[in-house]
Enzyme design. Structure first.
Site, PDB file in Angstrom:
ATOM      1  N   ALA A 166       0.839  -1.202   0.000  1.00 42.00           N
ATOM      2  CA  ALA A 166       0.000   0.000   0.000  1.00 42.00           C
ATOM      3  C   ALA A 166       0.871   1.248   0.000  1.00 42.00           C
ATOM      4  O   ALA A 166       0.744   2.121   0.857  1.00 42.00           O
ATOM      5  CB  ALA A 166      -0.932  -0.015   1.203  1.00 42.00           C
ATOM      6  N   GLU A 226      -1.113  -2.281  -3.679  1.00 38.38           N
ATOM      7  CA  GLU A 226      -2.020  -3.290  -3.128  1.00 38.38           C
ATOM      8  C   GLU A 226      -3.419  -2.733  -2.910  1.00 38.38           C
ATOM      9  O   GLU A 226      -3.607  -1.722  -2.235  1.00 38.38           O
ATOM     10  CB  GLU A 226      -1.483  -3.848  -1.821  1.00 38.38           C
ATOM     11  CG  GLU A 226      -2.343  -4.974  -1.277  1.00 38.38           C
ATOM     12  CD  GLU A 226      -1.640  -5.835  -0.263  1.00 38.38           C
ATOM     13  OE1 GLU A 226      -2.169  -6.911   0.058  1.00 38.38           O
ATOM     14  OE2 GLU A 226      -0.559  -5.440   0.218  1.00 38.38           O
ATOM     15  N   ASP A 251      -5.131  -9.235  -3.963  1.00 37.30           N
ATOM     16  CA  ASP A 251      -4.942 -10.168  -2.855  1.00 37.30           C
ATOM     17  C   ASP A 251      -6.268 -10.891  -2.632  1.00 37.30           C
ATOM     18  O   ASP A 251      -7.309 -10.237  -2.438  1.00 37.30           O
ATOM     19  CB  ASP A 251      -4.522  -9.382  -1.614  1.00 37.30           C
ATOM     20  CG  ASP A 251      -4.225 -10.239  -0.399  1.00 37.30           C
ATOM     21  OD1 ASP A 251      -5.043 -11.136  -0.093  1.00 37.30           O
ATOM     22  OD2 ASP A 251      -3.206 -10.004   0.270  1.00 37.30           O
ATOM     23  N   ARG A 276      -7.127 -16.098   5.978  1.00 36.69           N
ATOM     24  CA  ARG A 276      -5.677 -15.952   5.853  1.00 36.69           C
ATOM     25  C   ARG A 276      -4.906 -17.228   6.144  1.00 36.69           C
ATOM     26  O   ARG A 276      -3.696 -17.192   6.373  1.00 36.69           O
ATOM     27  CB  ARG A 276      -5.148 -14.779   6.692  1.00 36.69           C
ATOM     28  CG  ARG A 276      -5.940 -13.504   6.495  1.00 36.69           C
ATOM     29  CD  ARG A 276      -5.168 -12.254   6.744  1.00 36.69           C
ATOM     30  NE  ARG A 276      -4.415 -11.850   5.543  1.00 36.69           N
ATOM     31  CZ  ARG A 276      -4.021 -10.592   5.315  1.00 36.69           C
ATOM     32  NH1 ARG A 276      -4.275  -9.653   6.185  1.00 36.69           N
ATOM     33  NH2 ARG A 276      -3.347 -10.296   4.227  1.00 36.69           N
ATOM     34  N   GLU A 295       0.551 -15.155   1.404  1.00 40.79           N
ATOM     35  CA  GLU A 295       0.677 -14.240   2.533  1.00 40.79           C
ATOM     36  C   GLU A 295      -0.163 -14.782   3.700  1.00 40.79           C
ATOM     37  O   GLU A 295      -1.123 -14.154   4.143  1.00 40.79           O
ATOM     38  CB  GLU A 295       0.240 -12.828   2.137  1.00 40.79           C
ATOM     39  CG  GLU A 295       0.840 -11.767   3.042  1.00 40.79           C
ATOM     40  CD  GLU A 295       0.456 -10.372   2.615  1.00 40.79           C
ATOM     41  OE1 GLU A 295       1.272  -9.465   2.831  1.00 40.79           O
ATOM     42  OE2 GLU A 295      -0.657 -10.168   2.098  1.00 40.79           O
TER      43      GLU A 295
END
Length: 293
Positions: free
Chosen positions: A107, A149, A182, A214, A244
């Site tokens: 970001a 991002e 993402d 996640r 990630e």
């Protein structure tokens, strides 16, 4: 496509021994280790040279991930902060060039996570686009791609879906400024995460992957991974697919990512290695279309 992982999977603090980890991820079967921009910023030339050598010896490339601090915020209303951000990121790019890292991701248009004190989106766009135009000159000189991002609404207000992010990148107007999608963030914000990948097309510079909570890809199949792979192949994506995952609670990582319970089933370090190795095999099959998928 090449496959990688973020460095923070094995720990609960934003730090690690990169030399040891480079060999570990190579032994697991990865092509890429994603390192922290702040770490690279602080490395001496000798440390960068040692890491570059470790990468060459182990066949590992490095991508560089930034969650900028508030003092390095290109969207800030304070001109001094924006100038500090430009100086900071220019040094990151210069150190990346020494390392041979060709992708800066994250970001970098703002700071992370946003505190939402100021949510004037139009003004934030104008200021951050101006900063990225300046940074893009260094990126072009060094042939380094900066992938912005696209986050979810709880972490930023500036770029939260693929469509608006394409508009943003077009306003910057450099082929070295692209998008990072993402799967975790897309699952929250996109109507269809697979179509979002197709929409990104040539603007997709980097992809982060993980389950909706996640976990590692394939750990619970909350996402249709073969369809992710098909979407990537549909746009002839040839860049990095980087896991990630965050499954350990506690520490700085647990606090910042908000992992409030153990998601690893009390895994030992050996089990953590096994989990990610299995996930890599699964992810490659899905992304590369192995086995008819």
């Amino acid at each position: 496509m090449k496959f990688g992982t973020g460095y923070a999977y094995w720990g609960t603090n934003w730090e690690c021994d990169y030399l040891t980890l480079t060999k570990k991820v190579a032994d697991i079967g990865f092509d890429i280790l994603e390192i922290g921009a702040d770490h690279l910023y602080d490395m001496s030339d000798q440390e960068i040279a040692a890491l570059k050598k470790a990468g060459e010896e182990n066949g590992i490339e490095f991508t560089t991930n930034s969650g900028p601090s508030k003092e390095n915020d290109f969207s800030s209303a304070d001109a001094g902060v924006r100038e500090h951000a430009l100086i900071y990121f220019k040094k990151v790019l210069q150190n990346m060039n020494k390392l041979g890292s060709k992708a800066l991701v994250g970001a970098i248009y703002s700071f992370w996570p946003t505190d939402f004190v100021d949510t004037d989106k139009e003004a934030a766009w104008d200021r951050s686009i101006e900063g990225l135009k300046k940074l893009s000159k260094t990126a072009e000189e060094l042939d380094i791609e900066c992938a912005l991002e696209v986050l979810n609404r709880n972490e930023t207000y500036i770029l939260t879906d693929c469509a608006e992010s394409i508009e943003y990148v077009e306003k910057v107007g450099s082929d070295k400024i692209t998008l990072l999608l993402d799967t975790y963030h897309m699952n929250i914000e996109e109507d269809n995460i697979y179509d979002a990948i197709r929409k990104a097309g040539k603007y997709l510079g980097h992809l982060h992957v993980g389950e909706c909570n996640r976990k590692l890809p394939g750990m619970n199949n909350s996402i249709n991974w073969p369809e992710i792979g098909k979407a990537l192949r549909d746009i002839d994506y040839q860049k990095a697919v980087v896991m990630e995952p965050f499954i350990l609670k506690g520490g700085q990582v647990g606090r910042d990512i908000r992992v409030w319970r153990d998601l690893s089933d009390q895994a030992t370090p050996e089990q953590m290695d096994h989990y990610i190795k299995e996930s890599l095999v699964f992810l490659k099959k899905c992304c590369l279309g192995i086995g008819g998928k």
